[in-house]
Design a protein around this motif. Sequence first.
Motif, PDB file in Angstrom:
ATOM      1  N   VAL A   1       0.881  -1.247  -0.050  1.00 38.75           N
ATOM      2  CA  VAL A   1      -0.128  -0.082   0.058  1.00 38.75           C
ATOM      3  C   VAL A   1       0.930   1.358   0.106  1.00 38.75           C
ATOM      4  O   VAL A   1       0.639   2.248  -0.737  1.00 38.75           O
ATOM      5  N   ARG A   2       2.004   1.239   0.680  1.00 38.55           N
ATOM      6  CA  ARG A   2       2.998   2.367   0.875  1.00 38.55           C
ATOM      7  C   ARG A   2       3.569   2.663  -0.481  1.00 38.55           C
ATOM      8  O   ARG A   2       3.741   3.678  -0.906  1.00 38.55           O
ATOM      9  N   LEU A   3       3.857   1.418  -1.107  1.00 37.08           N
ATOM     10  CA  LEU A   3       4.406   1.684  -2.429  1.00 37.08           C
ATOM     11  C   LEU A   3       3.647   2.430  -3.530  1.00 37.08           C
ATOM     12  O   LEU A   3       3.749   3.023  -4.260  1.00 37.08           O
ATOM     13  N   GLY A   4       2.314   1.688  -3.478  1.00 38.15           N
ATOM     14  CA  GLY A   4       1.178   2.381  -4.345  1.00 38.15           C
ATOM     15  C   GLY A   4       0.880   3.701  -4.061  1.00 38.15           C
ATOM     16  O   GLY A   4       0.662   4.479  -4.859  1.00 38.15           O
ATOM     17  N   ALA A   5       1.033   4.326  -2.926  1.00 40.82           N
ATOM     18  CA  ALA A   5       0.576   5.520  -2.589  1.00 40.82           C
ATOM     19  C   ALA A   5       1.643   6.409  -2.907  1.00 40.82           C
ATOM     20  O   ALA A   5       1.493   7.533  -3.330  1.00 40.82           O
ATOM     21  N   SER A   6       3.017   6.020  -2.561  1.00 42.48           N
ATOM     22  CA  SER A   6       3.999   6.941  -2.830  1.00 42.48           C
ATOM     23  C   SER A   6       4.408   6.990  -4.573  1.00 42.48           C
ATOM     24  O   SER A   6       4.515   8.345  -5.009  1.00 42.48           O
ATOM     25  N   MET A   7       3.884   6.047  -5.224  1.00 39.97           N
ATOM     26  CA  MET A   7       3.816   6.119  -6.707  1.00 39.97           C
ATOM     27  C   MET A   7       2.781   7.288  -7.327  1.00 39.97           C
ATOM     28  O   MET A   7       2.995   8.103  -8.304  1.00 39.97           O
ATOM     29  N   LEU A   8       1.443   7.100  -6.587  1.00 41.99           N
ATOM     30  CA  LEU A   8       0.357   7.977  -6.768  1.00 41.99           C
ATOM     31  C   LEU A   8       0.638   9.502  -6.678  1.00 41.99           C
ATOM     32  O   LEU A   8       0.559  10.215  -7.452  1.00 41.99           O
ATOM     33  N   ALA A   9       1.258   9.448  -5.397  1.00 43.77           N
ATOM     34  CA  ALA A   9       1.403  11.020  -4.846  1.00 43.77           C
ATOM     35  C   ALA A   9       2.590  11.495  -5.557  1.00 43.77           C
ATOM     36  O   ALA A   9       2.647  12.776  -5.925  1.00 43.77           O
ATOM     37  N   GLY A  10       3.648  10.708  -6.185  1.00 45.62           N
ATOM     38  CA  GLY A  10       4.784  11.179  -6.895  1.00 45.62           C
ATOM     39  C   GLY A  10       4.283  11.861  -8.278  1.00 45.62           C
ATOM     40  O   GLY A  10       4.865  12.767  -8.816  1.00 45.62           O
ATOM     41  N   GLY A  11       3.402  10.819  -8.924  1.00 47.14           N
ATOM     42  CA  GLY A  11       2.915  11.433 -10.253  1.00 47.14           C
ATOM     43  C   GLY A  11       1.994  12.590  -9.950  1.00 47.14           C
ATOM     44  O   GLY A  11       2.279  13.469 -10.908  1.00 47.14           O
ATOM     45  N   ALA A  12       1.259  12.826  -9.018  1.00 50.44           N
ATOM     46  CA  ALA A  12       0.470  13.849  -8.912  1.00 50.44           C
ATOM     47  C   ALA A  12       1.027  14.998  -8.567  1.00 50.44           C
ATOM     48  O   ALA A  12       0.998  16.107  -9.038  1.00 50.44           O
ATOM     49  N   SER A  13       2.044  14.915  -7.862  1.00 46.79           N
ATOM     50  CA  SER A  13       2.855  16.142  -7.406  1.00 46.79           C
ATOM     51  C   SER A  13       3.577  16.765  -8.612  1.00 46.79           C
ATOM     52  O   SER A  13       4.045  17.955  -8.742  1.00 46.79           O
ATOM     53  N   ALA A  14       4.141  15.762  -9.427  1.00 47.38           N
ATOM     54  CA  ALA A  14       4.995  16.241 -10.498  1.00 47.38           C
ATOM     55  C   ALA A  14       4.308  16.952 -11.850  1.00 47.38           C
ATOM     56  O   ALA A  14       4.528  18.138 -12.109  1.00 47.38           O
ATOM     57  N   ILE A  15       2.863  16.540 -11.746  1.00 51.38           N
ATOM     58  CA  ILE A  15       2.147  17.210 -12.631  1.00 51.38           C
ATOM     59  C   ILE A  15       1.885  18.596 -12.190  1.00 51.38           C
ATOM     60  O   ILE A  15       1.870  19.554 -12.893  1.00 51.38           O
ATOM     61  N   ALA A  16       1.541  18.611 -10.741  1.00 48.39           N
ATOM     62  CA  ALA A  16       1.105  19.998  -9.985  1.00 48.39           C
ATOM     63  C   ALA A  16       2.240  21.075 -10.383  1.00 48.39           C
ATOM     64  O   ALA A  16       2.138  21.996 -10.720  1.00 48.39           O
ATOM     65  N   ALA A  17       3.404  20.548 -10.108  1.00 44.54           N
ATOM     66  CA  ALA A  17       4.883  21.325 -10.074  1.00 44.54           C
ATOM     67  C   ALA A  17       4.923  21.991 -11.460  1.00 44.54           C
ATOM     68  O   ALA A  17       5.424  23.001 -11.618  1.00 44.54           O
ATOM     69  N   ARG A  18       4.816  20.793 -12.520  1.00 51.89           N
ATOM     70  CA  ARG A  18       5.145  21.101 -13.976  1.00 51.89           C
ATOM     71  C   ARG A  18       4.143  22.323 -14.427  1.00 51.89           C
ATOM     72  O   ARG A  18       4.499  22.926 -15.261  1.00 51.89           O
ATOM     73  N   CYS A  19       3.032  22.210 -13.931  1.00 55.61           N
ATOM     74  CA  CYS A  19       2.059  23.323 -14.485  1.00 55.61           C
ATOM     75  C   CYS A  19       2.497  24.743 -14.047  1.00 55.61           C
ATOM     76  O   CYS A  19       2.557  25.493 -14.948  1.00 55.61           O
ATOM     77  N   VAL A  20       3.206  24.926 -13.067  1.00 57.92           N
ATOM     78  CA  VAL A  20       3.874  26.436 -12.682  1.00 57.92           C
ATOM     79  C   VAL A  20       5.295  26.562 -13.245  1.00 57.92           C
ATOM     80  O   VAL A  20       5.585  27.545 -13.870  1.00 57.92           O
ATOM     81  N   THR A  21       6.041  25.465 -13.263  1.00 55.08           N
ATOM     82  CA  THR A  21       7.469  25.716 -13.792  1.00 55.08           C
ATOM     83  C   THR A  21       8.036  25.749 -15.395  1.00 55.08           C
ATOM     84  O   THR A  21       8.732  26.031 -15.852  1.00 55.08           O
ATOM     85  N   HIS A  22       6.747  24.869 -15.999  1.00 54.96           N
ATOM     86  CA  HIS A  22       7.068  24.879 -17.332  1.00 54.96           C
ATOM     87  C   HIS A  22       7.331  26.005 -18.226  1.00 54.96           C
ATOM     88  O   HIS A  22       8.116  25.919 -19.129  1.00 54.96           O
ATOM     89  N   PRO A  23       6.406  27.135 -17.915  1.00 50.53           N
ATOM     90  CA  PRO A  23       6.947  28.230 -18.908  1.00 50.53           C
ATOM     91  C   PRO A  23       8.275  28.570 -18.564  1.00 50.53           C
ATOM     92  O   PRO A  23       8.907  29.217 -19.728  1.00 50.53           O
ATOM     93  N   VAL A  24       8.928  28.709 -17.392  1.00 49.49           N
ATOM     94  CA  VAL A  24      10.429  28.988 -17.047  1.00 49.49           C
ATOM     95  C   VAL A  24      11.219  28.044 -17.651  1.00 49.49           C
ATOM     96  O   VAL A  24      12.340  28.592 -18.399  1.00 49.49           O
ATOM     97  N   ASP A  25      10.743  26.778 -17.546  1.00 47.61           N
ATOM     98  CA  ASP A  25      11.618  25.707 -18.481  1.00 47.61           C
ATOM     99  C   ASP A  25      11.809  26.048 -19.889  1.00 47.61           C
ATOM    100  O   ASP A  25      12.879  25.815 -20.405  1.00 47.61           O
ATOM    101  N   THR A  26      10.686  26.375 -20.396  1.00 49.18           N
ATOM    102  CA  THR A  26      10.600  26.458 -21.934  1.00 49.18           C
ATOM    103  C   THR A  26      11.640  27.825 -22.286  1.00 49.18           C
ATOM    104  O   THR A  26      12.323  27.769 -23.544  1.00 49.18           O
ATOM    105  N   LEU A  27      11.549  28.718 -21.564  1.00 49.30           N
ATOM    106  CA  LEU A  27      12.612  29.989 -21.745  1.00 49.30           C
ATOM    107  C   LEU A  27      13.954  29.437 -21.399  1.00 49.30           C
ATOM    108  O   LEU A  27      14.948  29.716 -22.484  1.00 49.30           O
ATOM    109  N   LYS A  28      14.134  28.661 -20.620  1.00 49.99           N
ATOM    110  CA  LYS A  28      15.466  28.016 -20.214  1.00 49.99           C
ATOM    111  C   LYS A  28      15.917  27.225 -21.577  1.00 49.99           C
ATOM    112  O   LYS A  28      17.081  27.653 -22.193  1.00 49.99           O
TER     113      LYS A  28
END
Length: 228
Positions: free
Chosen positions: A10-37
């Motif tokens: 259960v811990r492994l599944g939760a970690s994988m799900l949380a990791g994927g969700a956090s990646a998408i949330a962070a990318r929404c904010v940081t992608h424009p800066v990454d594109t400029l870079k």
Amino acid sequence: MTLAEEVEEVRLGASMLAGGASAIAARCVTHPVDTLKARMQLRGALQPALAGASSSGGTTWHAARTLARTEGLVGFYRGFGACLLGFAPAQAAYFGGYEAGKVLTAPLRRNGHTAAAGVATGVFQQLIAGALFTPIDIIKERLQVQTMMAEQHRYRSPWHAAVAIVRARGVGGMLRGYWIGNAVWLPWNAIMIPSYEKSKAVAASALGCDVAALPTWAVAGGSAGASS
């Protein structure tokens, strides 16, 4: 299956799900800066005829204004589809690799070699995740800068880019830069993971509880401290 094994699953599944969700949330904010870079890094290597008007200007602010004027908001989010499709499984692999690495290094931990186990866990999870992050980065950056590359690259979608790269360079073309990327992230993980685990152990000792029972704020604090 024992209770401990069920909890670990259960811990492994939760970690994988949380990791994927956090990646998408962070990318929404940081992608424009990454594109400029990505665009500013490429600009200096291109001849003026290839670079195009959208790459002119020497400052980040000028590059942002030019991109907004010539391509609009869409320009800042070129390549985001590759992240949307790939970062969730890649981050899931990263966090899942951490949990799997802890299982593999359990003998070291039982013998008191917690620091060595943390280093090995960090290296293992990065090797696994890097195999997914590298193709995503290649596709993402091709899409981010393709308007600067004249007619050299014209991709309709992340999938079209992936197919074109594999046809032109084989499967190995999707993994170019894998070891260079790991040269950056393997040392970071090898330091961060044992530091993170030590921070949690110190917090658990101070709070008088088991590491598994640490409150969320304590775990978050340990993560921030280890990362910095």
